[in-house]
Design an enzyme around this catalytic site. Structure first.
Site, PDB file in Angstrom:
ATOM      1  N   ASP A  92      -2.563   6.189  -7.069  1.00 32.80           N
ATOM      2  CA  ASP A  92      -2.601   4.845  -6.287  1.00 32.80           C
ATOM      3  C   ASP A  92      -4.204   4.306  -6.624  1.00 32.80           C
ATOM      4  OD1 ASP A  92      -3.620   6.826  -4.181  1.00 32.80           O
ATOM      5  OD2 ASP A  92      -3.788   4.679  -3.182  1.00 32.80           O
ATOM      6  N   GLU A 156      -3.613   7.410  -1.202  1.00 31.80           N
ATOM      7  CA  GLU A 156      -4.759   7.792  -0.832  1.00 31.80           C
ATOM      8  C   GLU A 156      -5.994   6.454  -0.151  1.00 31.80           C
ATOM      9  OE1 GLU A 156      -8.906   8.816  -0.774  1.00 31.80           O
ATOM     10  OE2 GLU A 156      -8.108   7.535  -2.269  1.00 31.80           O
TER      11      GLU A 156
END
Length: 451
Positions: A92, A156
């Site tokens: 991500d 994250e």
């Protein structure tokens, strides 16, 4: 490096690495599904699944984590009786922010002046490519000498804790003798660096209410309590005159004992405008690695364009507080909440909402894994000795892994050196750093297996 077979293999794989990173960067895998399609993140997870399967990983699985995102796991068997190493990255990315501010499109990997530009190129899709390069180089030169687990996280950057909670619910899944977190960076390009500490983080949304509704500033201004004015007073209370963070009850005078960050170099790295001073006291390293730091991330208030002459009834802000090792993030959250309430003027109503939290982390740099990495770095970066630095950011999974596996040795390396400008426009990665760190990781796995 050129006479080392592992280094030669990595060099030969760099065109493939660029092609793969191009495909990965193209996924708009921002785990904010209110703004970005979930399908982009799911497609990135599928790409990673296929890549691990192509490398011979077994038990490859897309894990549905409790925060509604996906992480990808796989296991590669090594020789019988070998140690196990967990390799971590996340797919991500941060939003592109001002797309018009990018010189080239954020989701198109573009080579320019010796660097590869694109969102996630360094943070942290490049980290996954680094792991793949290291493993491929070992397989081409005698095999991978350890059992390898790979976990690639999908949230994250959001700090929503999905993978941490999943790991706690499945404590055997990520068990390892050593963990390589590929999500930090060298102190500068060409200087091999292991990150030994991470600041923790807490994020609060604060809301101030003073009126039932907005009022005409000409008719009521001067006596009617202005919620936006009250908020500004509260936010100002979080800093001393020199810009140091001031949260009641939170100590801010710790010293950083290791590698120092020269002020002029920091000014260049941070792109501080000429004539503008730095904030805080102590050395730069003290300020960014050893002390708490508050940042106002956003304020909800009327924009300048279209604003009316009104006294504001409500206002709110999003505040981040970074806390160094030795400070409990939960306790820091309570202190920040109490400070905001105590410094709200005029009896205004104040409420706070916690958005995210992560504990600080400190590694044991005397462990055998660090010695193995130092030896590997010395080969990958001839003439250089591995340095230790802190990092102002947070990687909450580190603390989860340290709690689940107290004997595991956790190392942090990566591609996010200052020129990478992670989280900003025009993020980029140095292909030379990608090549060197891939060699270092491969040699580390050899050294660690033999230790």
């Amino acid at each position: 490096m050129s006479s080392n077979p592992v280094a030669e293999t990595v060099a030969s794989l760099m065109p493939r690495a660029k092609a793969e990173l191009t495909e990965l960067v193209a996924f708009k895998s921002v785990a904010d599904f209110d703004q970005f399609p979930r399908s982009e993140s799911e497609a990135a997870a599928s790409w990673i699944t296929a890549a691990l399967e192509a490398e011979g990983f077994k038990d490859v699985a897309v894990l549905d984590t409790p925060d509604g995102t996906q992480s990808v796991y796989g296991r590669l068997a090594g020789p019988e009786g070998a140690r196990t190493v967990l390799l971590y990255a996340h797919y991500d990315v941060q939003p592109p922010l001002d797309e018009a501010g990018w010189t080239t499109p954020p989701f198109d990997l573009t080579e320019r002046e010796g660097r590869w530009y694109g969102r996630g190129a360094a943070d942290c899709k490049g980290g996954l490519v680094m792991h793949l390069l290291a493993l491929r180089a070992l397989k081409a030169n005698g095999g991978v000498p350890v059992h390898v687990k790979v976990i690639v996280e999908g949230s994250e950057e959001q700090g929503t804790g999905g993978l941490e909670r999943y790991a706690e619910q499945h404590p055997e899944l990520l068990a390892a003798d050593a963990v390589v977190i590929g999500d930090s960076g060298n102190f500068r390009v060409g200087l091999p660096t292991a990150t030994s500490t991470l600041r923790g983080m807490t994020m609060l949304r604060v809301k101030i209410d003073t009126l039932e509704g907005n009022l005409h500033s000409g008719q009521f201004g001067g006596a009617a309590p202005d919620a936006l004015g009250a908020l500004i007073r509260v936010l100002d209370s979080l800093r001393a005159e020199d810009g140091s963070t001031t949260v009641d009850g939170l100590t801010g005078d710790a010293r950083w004992p290791g590698l120092q960050y020269e002020e002029e170099q920091f000014r260049r790295d941070a792109k501080v405008l000429e004539g503008v001073g730095l904030i805080g006291s102590g050395t730069v390293a003290d300020r960014i690695w050893a002390r708490p730091a508050v940042t106002v991330l956003g304020i909800d208030c009327p924009p300048v364009v279209g604003a009316t002459p009104s006294v504001q009834a409500s206002a709110r802000a999003l505040i981040s507080l970074r806390v160094p090792p030795g400070v409990d993030a939960a306790e820091a959250t309570k202190l920040l909440q109490a400070h905001l309430e105590a410094h709200t003027p005029w009896g205004a109503r104040v409420s706070t909402e916690q958005i995210g939290q992560g504990q600080p982390f400190s590694a044991d740099t005397t462990s055998p894994a660090y010695a193995a990495m130092a030896d590997a770095m010395a080969v990958a970066y001839p003439g250089q000795e591995m340095q230790y630095a802190g990092q102002g950011g947070s990687i909450p999974l580190c603390n989860t892994l340290a709690a689940l596996y107290p004997a595991a040795e956790i190392l942090l390396i990566g591609l996010s050196e200052p020129e990478a400008q992670i989280h900003a426009v025009n993020e980029s990665v140095s292909p030379e750093e990608l090549e060197r760190l891939s060699v270092a990781e491969a040699l580390f796995l050899r050294n660690y297996a033999a230790g």
